[in-house]
Design a protein around this motif. Structure first.
Motif, PDB file in Angstrom:
ATOM      1  N   THR A  32     -27.292  27.473 -27.551  1.00 33.11           N
ATOM      2  CA  THR A  32     -28.516  27.857 -28.252  1.00 33.11           C
ATOM      3  C   THR A  32     -28.947  26.706 -29.160  1.00 33.11           C
ATOM      4  OG1 THR A  32     -27.877  30.189 -28.267  1.00 33.11           O
ATOM      5  CG2 THR A  32     -29.546  29.498 -29.850  1.00 33.11           C
ATOM      6  N   HIS A  33     -30.106  26.112 -28.866  1.00 34.28           N
ATOM      7  CA  HIS A  33     -30.536  24.927 -29.604  1.00 34.28           C
ATOM      8  C   HIS A  33     -31.426  25.225 -30.791  1.00 34.28           C
ATOM      9  CE1 HIS A  33     -29.623  22.770 -25.661  1.00 34.28           C
ATOM     10  NE2 HIS A  33     -28.763  22.320 -26.551  1.00 34.28           N
ATOM     11  N   GLY A  34     -32.165  26.335 -30.744  1.00 41.12           N
ATOM     12  CA  GLY A  34     -33.075  26.648 -31.832  1.00 41.12           C
ATOM     13  C   GLY A  34     -34.287  27.380 -31.313  1.00 41.12           C
ATOM     14  N   GLU A  35     -35.365  27.316 -32.070  1.00 39.60           N
ATOM     15  CA  GLU A  35     -36.578  28.014 -31.651  1.00 39.60           C
ATOM     16  C   GLU A  35     -37.789  27.348 -32.276  1.00 39.60           C
ATOM     17  OE1 GLU A  35     -36.061  31.994 -32.970  1.00 39.60           O
ATOM     18  OE2 GLU A  35     -36.115  31.481 -35.105  1.00 39.60           O
ATOM     19  N   GLY A  36     -38.935  27.646 -31.680  1.00 39.08           N
ATOM     20  CA  GLY A  36     -40.183  27.089 -32.180  1.00 39.08           C
ATOM     21  C   GLY A  36     -40.806  26.134 -31.198  1.00 39.08           C
ATOM     22  N   ASN A  37     -42.050  25.731 -31.482  1.00 43.60           N
ATOM     23  CA  ASN A  37     -42.729  24.792 -30.594  1.00 43.60           C
ATOM     24  C   ASN A  37     -42.322  23.359 -30.937  1.00 43.60           C
ATOM     25  OD1 ASN A  37     -44.306  23.903 -32.807  1.00 43.60           O
ATOM     26  ND2 ASN A  37     -45.857  25.481 -32.412  1.00 43.60           N
ATOM     27  N   LEU A  38     -42.875  22.440 -30.188  1.00 41.82           N
ATOM     28  CA  LEU A  38     -42.454  21.043 -30.303  1.00 41.82           C
ATOM     29  C   LEU A  38     -42.600  20.507 -31.724  1.00 41.82           C
ATOM     30  CD1 LEU A  38     -41.514  18.475 -28.793  1.00 41.82           C
ATOM     31  CD2 LEU A  38     -43.930  17.958 -28.381  1.00 41.82           C
ATOM     32  N   ASP A  39     -43.713  20.810 -32.353  1.00 48.71           N
ATOM     33  CA  ASP A  39     -43.980  20.238 -33.675  1.00 48.71           C
ATOM     34  C   ASP A  39     -43.393  21.047 -34.821  1.00 48.71           C
ATOM     35  OD1 ASP A  39     -45.448  18.038 -32.711  1.00 48.71           O
ATOM     36  OD2 ASP A  39     -47.208  19.303 -32.418  1.00 48.71           O
ATOM     37  N   ASN A  40     -42.951  22.267 -34.524  1.00 52.65           N
ATOM     38  CA  ASN A  40     -42.372  23.114 -35.569  1.00 52.65           C
ATOM     39  C   ASN A  40     -41.066  23.717 -35.062  1.00 52.65           C
ATOM     40  OD1 ASN A  40     -44.662  23.248 -37.694  1.00 52.65           O
ATOM     41  ND2 ASN A  40     -45.707  23.681 -35.751  1.00 52.65           N
ATOM     42  N   TYR A  41     -40.182  22.839 -34.614  1.00 57.60           N
ATOM     43  CA  TYR A  41     -38.942  23.305 -34.013  1.00 57.60           C
ATOM     44  C   TYR A  41     -37.891  23.491 -35.096  1.00 57.60           C
ATOM     45  CZ  TYR A  41     -35.392  23.970 -30.459  1.00 57.60           C
ATOM     46  OH  TYR A  41     -34.414  24.517 -29.670  1.00 57.60           O
ATOM     47  N   ASN A  42     -37.207  24.624 -35.042  1.00 58.67           N
ATOM     48  CA  ASN A  42     -36.159  24.939 -36.008  1.00 58.67           C
ATOM     49  C   ASN A  42     -34.808  24.801 -35.316  1.00 58.67           C
ATOM     50  OD1 ASN A  42     -34.807  25.818 -38.315  1.00 58.67           O
ATOM     51  ND2 ASN A  42     -34.988  27.979 -37.723  1.00 58.67           N
ATOM     52  N   PRO A  43     -34.097  23.705 -35.539  1.00 63.27           N
ATOM     53  CA  PRO A  43     -32.823  23.501 -34.829  1.00 63.27           C
ATOM     54  C   PRO A  43     -31.762  24.494 -35.268  1.00 63.27           C
ATOM     55  CG  PRO A  43     -33.093  21.832 -36.524  1.00 63.27           C
ATOM     56  CD  PRO A  43     -34.383  22.599 -36.471  1.00 63.27           C
ATOM     57  N   SER A  44     -30.935  24.900 -34.307  1.00 57.73           N
ATOM     58  CA  SER A  44     -29.840  25.828 -34.594  1.00 57.73           C
ATOM     59  C   SER A  44     -28.671  25.078 -35.229  1.00 57.73           C
ATOM     60  CB  SER A  44     -29.380  26.485 -33.302  1.00 57.73           C
ATOM     61  OG  SER A  44     -28.720  25.520 -32.483  1.00 57.73           O
ATOM     62  N   PRO A  45     -27.745  25.809 -35.862  1.00 59.71           N
ATOM     63  CA  PRO A  45     -26.521  25.157 -36.337  1.00 59.71           C
ATOM     64  C   PRO A  45     -25.775  24.442 -35.214  1.00 59.71           C
ATOM     65  CG  PRO A  45     -26.725  27.323 -37.318  1.00 59.71           C
ATOM     66  CD  PRO A  45     -27.814  27.225 -36.277  1.00 59.71           C
ATOM     67  N   ALA A  46     -25.792  25.025 -34.002  1.00 55.98           N
ATOM     68  CA  ALA A  46     -25.105  24.391 -32.880  1.00 55.98           C
ATOM     69  C   ALA A  46     -25.685  23.015 -32.592  1.00 55.98           C
ATOM     70  CB  ALA A  46     -25.208  25.276 -31.636  1.00 55.98           C
ATOM     71  N   LEU A  47     -27.006  22.908 -32.583  1.00 58.57           N
ATOM     72  CA  LEU A  47     -27.644  21.623 -32.307  1.00 58.57           C
ATOM     73  C   LEU A  47     -27.347  20.617 -33.414  1.00 58.57           C
ATOM     74  CD1 LEU A  47     -29.430  19.832 -30.595  1.00 58.57           C
ATOM     75  CD2 LEU A  47     -31.446  20.913 -31.636  1.00 58.57           C
ATOM     76  N   LYS A  48     -27.329  21.084 -34.633  1.00 58.80           N
ATOM     77  CA  LYS A  48     -27.027  20.175 -35.737  1.00 58.80           C
ATOM     78  C   LYS A  48     -25.593  19.650 -35.642  1.00 58.80           C
ATOM     79  CE  LYS A  48     -30.286  22.278 -39.003  1.00 58.80           C
ATOM     80  NZ  LYS A  48     -30.420  23.029 -40.270  1.00 58.80           N
ATOM     81  N   TYR A  49     -24.669  20.525 -35.293  1.00 58.80           N
ATOM     82  CA  TYR A  49     -23.278  20.088 -35.159  1.00 58.80           C
ATOM     83  C   TYR A  49     -23.097  19.155 -33.956  1.00 58.80           C
ATOM     84  CZ  TYR A  49     -21.364  23.048 -38.850  1.00 58.80           C
ATOM     85  OH  TYR A  49     -21.035  23.603 -40.071  1.00 58.80           O
ATOM     86  N   LEU A  50     -23.808  19.430 -32.861  1.00 56.87           N
ATOM     87  CA  LEU A  50     -23.733  18.524 -31.710  1.00 56.87           C
ATOM     88  C   LEU A  50     -24.245  17.139 -32.087  1.00 56.87           C
ATOM     89  CD1 LEU A  50     -24.890  20.901 -28.846  1.00 56.87           C
ATOM     90  CD2 LEU A  50     -22.721  19.663 -28.917  1.00 56.87           C
ATOM     91  N   SER A  51     -25.317  17.102 -32.841  1.00 62.17           N
ATOM     92  CA  SER A  51     -25.847  15.809 -33.293  1.00 62.17           C
ATOM     93  C   SER A  51     -24.818  15.075 -34.138  1.00 62.17           C
ATOM     94  CB  SER A  51     -27.140  16.034 -34.094  1.00 62.17           C
ATOM     95  OG  SER A  51     -28.120  16.697 -33.324  1.00 62.17           O
ATOM     96  N   GLN A  52     -24.123  15.824 -34.996  1.00 60.76           N
ATOM     97  CA  GLN A  52     -23.089  15.218 -35.822  1.00 60.76           C
ATOM     98  C   GLN A  52     -21.935  14.698 -34.968  1.00 60.76           C
ATOM     99  OE1 GLN A  52     -23.469  14.592 -38.885  1.00 60.76           O
ATOM    100  NE2 GLN A  52     -21.476  14.358 -39.901  1.00 60.76           N
ATOM    101  N   ALA A  53     -21.571  15.455 -33.935  1.00 56.95           N
ATOM    102  CA  ALA A  53     -20.475  15.035 -33.062  1.00 56.95           C
ATOM    103  C   ALA A  53     -20.795  13.717 -32.378  1.00 56.95           C
ATOM    104  CB  ALA A  53     -20.201  16.119 -32.023  1.00 56.95           C
ATOM    105  N   TYR A  54     -22.024  13.566 -31.908  1.00 63.77           N
ATOM    106  CA  TYR A  54     -22.354  12.328 -31.198  1.00 63.77           C
ATOM    107  C   TYR A  54     -22.607  11.176 -32.158  1.00 63.77           C
ATOM    108  CZ  TYR A  54     -22.228  14.982 -26.920  1.00 63.77           C
ATOM    109  OH  TYR A  54     -21.796  15.751 -25.863  1.00 63.77           O
TER     110      TYR A  54
END
Length: 627
Positions: free
Chosen positions: A276-298
């Motif tokens: 689950t990455h988040g929700e919202g349209n391209l310009d107002n996207y709300n990233p999920s905690p999972a996406l934030k942690y994946l970004s941190q991992a990489y």
């Protein structure tokens, strides 16, 4: 020591004392080389040349000899042997990071300047995900491949030899880390009565996280990251500990209709679990905690190992807002540590238009050209495509709304052999699988590396690998032999720098390094003529084309003319149009490369025909360069 909590990682503590390796000025100057790590090298080979060009001798730990022609088929001499060889292709074969490090000299002398490595992250324990796409731990290395320190040493060695390192990464999904609950769900069974959880837009009940044996024995509930007593074994479930949270996963079953929106965004990639990455349209996207942690991992892998870029898997299956967020985070972090041109390549299926649009919207640096380009290169060289079909892929300004030559120069990574060949369905086959195709594989490589885009060589192509069959495994032969070697062999390796394709590619790539026009110049498919009077673009007659296929690269009033011959059997000679304003009658073009050494150094005069033209001879199944 790297811990098990992303939230506790201090990235600065992993920064190298000597600073980070800088990005290249221009990625279009580079030559990529992609290998499946498990299939490349186990470090046990002998008779090849090390980084310093010394022949590696036999020892207690190095015993695998180099392939000889008589070794072809040595693994399939009986039906039982053949079965074992085929089954070996489904499993880990033994390639590792230390083996790859030992072959940096082989790659450097070939002319490679950037290696793209299949995913190295720790995999689920109970499956043979040798390909690396079944991640169980995002901040550790698969033990069969080595250790984090082995990766760091590989990157250091590559950088010391002027080679960049690109990691294949995944943030669309994890490995097969949990199992759906099959009880009381009779509507989700296939014709054999097996549970078959396919996407229908609804959530599926989950039985539990999978343990290291593949059984869902671990409660599917959120783990307290701050209470280690609640954590599971490092081989169970998924890591880092933050990922032991059900809300991180869409839980909607596997994708069945690959072009159905939102199915292809929400569904699992086969048994790989969608994030689950988040929700919202391209310009107002709300990233999920999972996406934030994946970004941190990489970000961690950049900090820890000094990585130079990522190839991002399955971009089509992620919301554009999620991709844009990830790209922004990674680019900002890379720039903050001095990697100004950190490279992000997206695997974007669905055609050129989708790829172009995705790049524009998300900020990805380039797309992997896996749709039209491989087919056009392969079958043009083999004489079964019109040349314009390939060259027009780089000229469609109306489609991309940009000046095409500049845009395509560094926005697409081009290749013709790859590890899954989606375009060929169940009839997988490397370029050299066709009869006599080895005669013209150099032409395919030449067309790839000497035309627009960032060229990428798939491992083994420079040794004429000919894998073919009804499954991806046949495209993933082991370079080091093992139990699943190329040419249906076992126990022999293929790091042969005397191979004629390897040697000629090395010569061609040396010329590319020396001539900026061949890396950054505009390109034009050129007209030809048999009589010097009637000119036209080369094209198929009937269902094939057997003639000279010429093109030019031009940069700042400098033109280089290149040509291949799609006639396997005899030399072809043709008048070739060149730029009328850059040449005068009486000038000469000199042959700086030819597959026929007799043509090297020969000069051909420029004549006033169809503007300006030269009469170019091209050897049978050959390639030439004139300047």
């Amino acid at each position: 020591m790297v811990g098990k909590q992303l939230s506790k990682l201090n990235l600065e503590s992993f920064f190298p004392d000597t600073g980070f390796h800088p990005s290249p000025i221009a990625w279009e100057d580079q030559i990529f080389y992609f290998m499946m790590l498990d299939r490349f090298s186990d470090g046990k080979e002998i008779g090849y040349r090390d980084i310093d060009s010394n022949i590696v001798a036999k020892s207690a730990t190095r015993t695998t000899p180099m392939f000889k022609e008589q070794d072809k088929g040595n693994a399939i001499t009986t039906p039982e042997d053949e079965k074992r060889w085929r089954e070996a292709g489904f499993k880990y074969v033994g390639g590792n990071l230390k083996g790859l490090t030992s072959k940096i000299g082989y790659l450097k002398r070939l002319g490679v300047t950037a290696i793209w490595i299949s995913p190295i992250f720790k995999q689920v324990k109970f499956q043979e995900t040798y390909h690396g796409y079944g991640i169980q731990n995002f901040i550790d290395v698969e033990p069969r491949f080595g250790t984090r320190e082995d990766l760091r040493e590989l990157v250091k060695t590559a950088h010391a030899n002027d080679i960049y390192v690109i990691l294949d990464i995944i943030f669309n999904h994890t490995g097969n880390i949990f199992s759906y609950d099959s009880k009381h769900q009779p509507n989700y069974r296939d014709i054999n009565g097996n549970f078959d959880p396919r996407w229908d837009g609804n959530l599926y009940p989950v039985q539990g996280f999978n343990d290291k044996s593949g059984n869902p024995t671990i409660p599917f509930r959120k783990t307290d990251p701050n209470n280690p007593s609640t954590w599971v074994d490092e081989d169970d479930a998924v890591w880092p500990v933050e990922f032991q949270d059900p809300s991180f996963y869409t839980q909607k079953g596997r994708i069945n209709s690959w072009d159905n929106d939102p199915e292809y965004l929400e569904g699992d990639f086969f048994d790989l679990k969608d994030v689950t990455h988040g929700e919202g349209n391209l310009d107002n996207y709300n990233p999920s905690p999972a996406l934030k942690y994946l970004s941190q991992a990489y970000k961690f892998w950049i900090a820890y190992a000094d990585i130079d870029g990522f190839r991002i898997d399955t971009v089509k299956h992620m919301e554009e807002g999620a991709t844009r967020f990830f790209v922004s985070v990674i680019h900002e972090f890379a720039q903050s540590i001095g990697k100004e041109n950190f490279f992000l390549i997206g695997e974007i299926t669905g055609g050129r238009k989708r790829a172009f649009t995705t790049l524009e919207k998300t900020g990805l640096n380039a797309a992997l050209g896996i749709n039209d380009i491989p087919d056009k290169i392969e079958y043009l060289v083999k004489g079964y495509r019109n040349p314009a079909d390939y060259f027009n892929l780089f000229r469609n300004s109306e489609l991309v709304n940009k000046e095409s030559h500049t845009w395509f120069r560094d926005k697409v990574v081009t290749m013709f052999d790859d590890h899954d060949q989606v375009r060929k369905g169940e009839n997988k086959a490397r370029f050299c699988a066709d009869p006599d195709a080895e005669k013209v594989v150099l032409n395919a490589l030449a067309l790839n590396v000497m035309t627009l885009g960032i060229p990428c060589i798939y491992y083994g192509t420079e040794q004429g690998f000919d894998g073919h069959g009804n499954n991806d495994r046949y495209l993933r032969e082991a370079m080091f032999g093992g139990n699943f070697g190329a040419f249906r062999s076992q126990g022999v390796h293929f790091f042969n720098e005397e191979n004629w394709v390897y040697q000629e590619v090395a010569k061609i790539l040396q010329i590319r390094r020396e001539k900026i026009v061949l890396r950054r110049g505009r390109q034009y498919l050129r007209s030809i003529s048999a009589d010097g009077e009637n000119f036209g673009l080369p094209q198929m007659i009937g269902n094939q084309i057997r003639t000279v296929i010429p093109w030019s690269r031009i940069l700042s009033e400098k033109e280089i003319v290149l040509a291949i011959n799609t006639d396997y059997e005899q030399m072809q000679i043709a008048w070739v149009s060149i730029d009328n304003e850059l040449h005068n009658e009486g000038d000469f073009l000199k042959c700086i490369y030819s597959t026929d050494p007799e043509l090297l150094g020969k000069e051909i005069p420029v004549e006033t025909r169809n503007g300006k033209s030269v009469l170019i001879p091209v050897p049978a199944a050959g390639f030439v360069i004139y300047e």
